[in-house]
Design an enzyme around this catalytic site. Structure first.
Site, mmCIF file in Angstrom:
data_model
loop_
_atom_site.group_PDB
_atom_site.id
_atom_site.type_symbol
_atom_site.label_atom_id
_atom_site.label_comp_id
_atom_site.label_asym_id
_atom_site.label_seq_id
_atom_site.Cartn_x
_atom_site.Cartn_y
_atom_site.Cartn_z
ATOM 1 N N SER A 14 -36.880 86.248 -46.028
ATOM 2 C CA SER A 14 -35.894 86.172 -47.100
ATOM 3 C C SER A 14 -36.453 86.668 -48.429
ATOM 4 O O SER A 14 -36.184 86.110 -49.492
ATOM 5 C CB SER A 14 -35.375 84.736 -47.260
ATOM 6 O OG SER A 14 -34.193 84.713 -48.033
ATOM 7 N N LYS B 276 -27.838 87.749 -48.402
ATOM 8 C CA LYS B 276 -28.578 88.859 -47.799
ATOM 9 C C LYS B 276 -27.960 89.345 -46.492
ATOM 10 O O LYS B 276 -28.350 90.397 -45.980
ATOM 11 C CB LYS B 276 -30.033 88.462 -47.583
ATOM 12 C CG LYS B 276 -30.796 88.202 -48.890
ATOM 13 C CD LYS B 276 -32.267 87.897 -48.605
ATOM 14 C CE LYS B 276 -33.046 87.673 -49.887
ATOM 15 N NZ LYS B 276 -32.969 86.281 -50.371
ATOM 16 N N SER C 98 -29.239 82.582 -50.487
ATOM 17 C CA SER C 98 -29.779 83.762 -49.791
ATOM 18 C C SER C 98 -28.988 84.224 -48.580
ATOM 19 O O SER C 98 -29.319 85.263 -47.993
ATOM 20 C CB SER C 98 -31.229 83.500 -49.369
ATOM 21 O OG SER C 98 -32.101 83.723 -50.449
#
Length: 376
Positions: free
Chosen positions: A108, A51, A48
């Site tokens: 997230s 991102k 993640s």
């Protein structure tokens, strides 16, 4: 100009930090200087922390005015279907882009990431193309994305600790408002759907916010392939650091690794700053409608020292040509301020023309002659 010292001048370099992650980097954000690193250009699955680039592309579009924080984002069935970390957006649910950014930066949310991608680019794939183009424009040669949230475990979805630090630096320096989001520990949002409204608490995945006093963000990530990743930003005594760890063996170790790196950075760093606010001389302009151009510095100068140098020894030299030739545009570089430490160049700041001066024509010369005549 001023000096910021974080410690008395050391007699020897501090011991390197003990880090479990096989790949890491520590960078100072204003200068981009690397303080320490290990396997920082090794390609790894990012999970993640993907991102970070997602947020960067979102803020790029806010910056151009194409979208606004109060723009309404509708969740598609595809966005709702995302697994992993999510904020449980429903199909057809509308949230402001501001709320969607919070869902990405704090919790997230994979569903929020895809909803934002579809809103900005029409589809996730088109948004991913924007992400890869942004990475290419930044020269991130060890980065390629397959999705916008980091769920992909494809070998073609990769980045490196150094590239993550560079995209983190781009995000926090170009769009410092991102830190207003990444500093959030908990915040409630409201889901409004056909079933009614309900409150949902966003809880930060970045436990460093409670573990390290100077934390300002930035992003966590973990999958079975990537293991535990973190890009951590911190600010102390006007020094902003970025610590990136990839493939830490556990959730706990990634935060311990980041703190070890940040503590090391603050223990060895001293920052030299010159605001460059003094008045510069004018420069003669040959063949212009004006005979002199006012000058300004392009900006301040910052230098990070990690060797225990005497920063009082830094010298600044203004380097300008005898004259410049018209035409001259405002913002043109005409010289530089050069900084040296112990005789070695450590950096420079451009000196710019503060005015636009066109090339003189026949009529301009007649006016000058007439002016001289009238003053006799």
């Amino acid at each position: 100009m001023c000096f910021i010292f974080l410690l008395a001048m050391p007699l020897k370099a501090a011991a390197a930090p003990a880090v479990e992650a096989p790949s890491y980097i520590l960078m100072e954000s204003s200068t981009g200087q690397i303080i320490c690193e290990q396997n920082a250009e090794e390609r790894r699955s990012p999970a993640s922390i993907t991102k970070i680039m997602t947020l960067l592309v979102i803020f790029d579009h806010i910056g151009t005015g194409r979208v606004q924080l109060d723009s309404e984002v509708m969740t598609s069935a595809y966005a709702k279907s995302m697994g992993g970390s999510q904020v449980f957006l429903e199909e057809g649910e509308v949230q402001t882009l501001d709320t969607i950014i919070k869902c990405i930066a704090v919790a997230s949310g994979n569903d929020a990431s895809v909803a934002a991608a579809e809103f900005i680019a029409g589809s996730e794939q088109e948004f991913v193309n924007l992400m890869n183009q942004r990475a290419e424009d930044m020269g991130l040669t060890n980065t390629h994305f397959e999705d916008c949230c980091g769920l992909s475990e494809s070998d073609n979805h990769y980045t490196s600790a150094k590239d993550v630090a560079l995209m983190s630096r781009e995000l926090i320096t170009k769009y410092p408002q991102i830190l207003d989001y990444t500093k959030i520990w908990m915040e409630d949002i409201t889901h409004v759907t056909r079933q009614g409204s309900s409150s949902f608490t966003l809880s930060s995945t970045n436990k460093l916010l409670k573990m390290y006093d100077w934390t300002t963000g930035l992003k966590t990530g973990s999958t079975s392939k990537a293991l535990y990743c973190l890009s951590a930003t911190a600010s102390k005594d006007n020094i902003d650091l970025i610590a990136v760890v990839m493939a830490s063996p556990s959730n706990k170790s990634r935060f311990q690794d980041a703190m070890a790196l940040l503590n090391y950075g603050y223990s060895v760093s001293a920052l030299y700053e010159d605001a460059n606010e003094e008045r510069l001389p004018t420069i003669p302009v040959k063949g212009g409608v004006q005979e002199e151009a006012a000058l300004i510095f392009k900006g301040p100068f910052r230098y990070l020292d990690i060797a225990g140098s005497d920063l009082n020894s830094i010298e600044k030299t203004i380097s300008l040509p005898p004259e410049v030739v018209a035409p001259v545009k405002r913002g043109d570089a005409v010289g530089e301020a050069v900084y040296t430490l112990n005789g070695q160049r450590i950096g420079s700041v451009s000196i710019l023309s503060d005015v636009t001066i066109d090339k003189a024509g026949y009529k301009d010369y007649l006016k000058k002659i007439w002016g001289l005549y009238c003053n006799l």
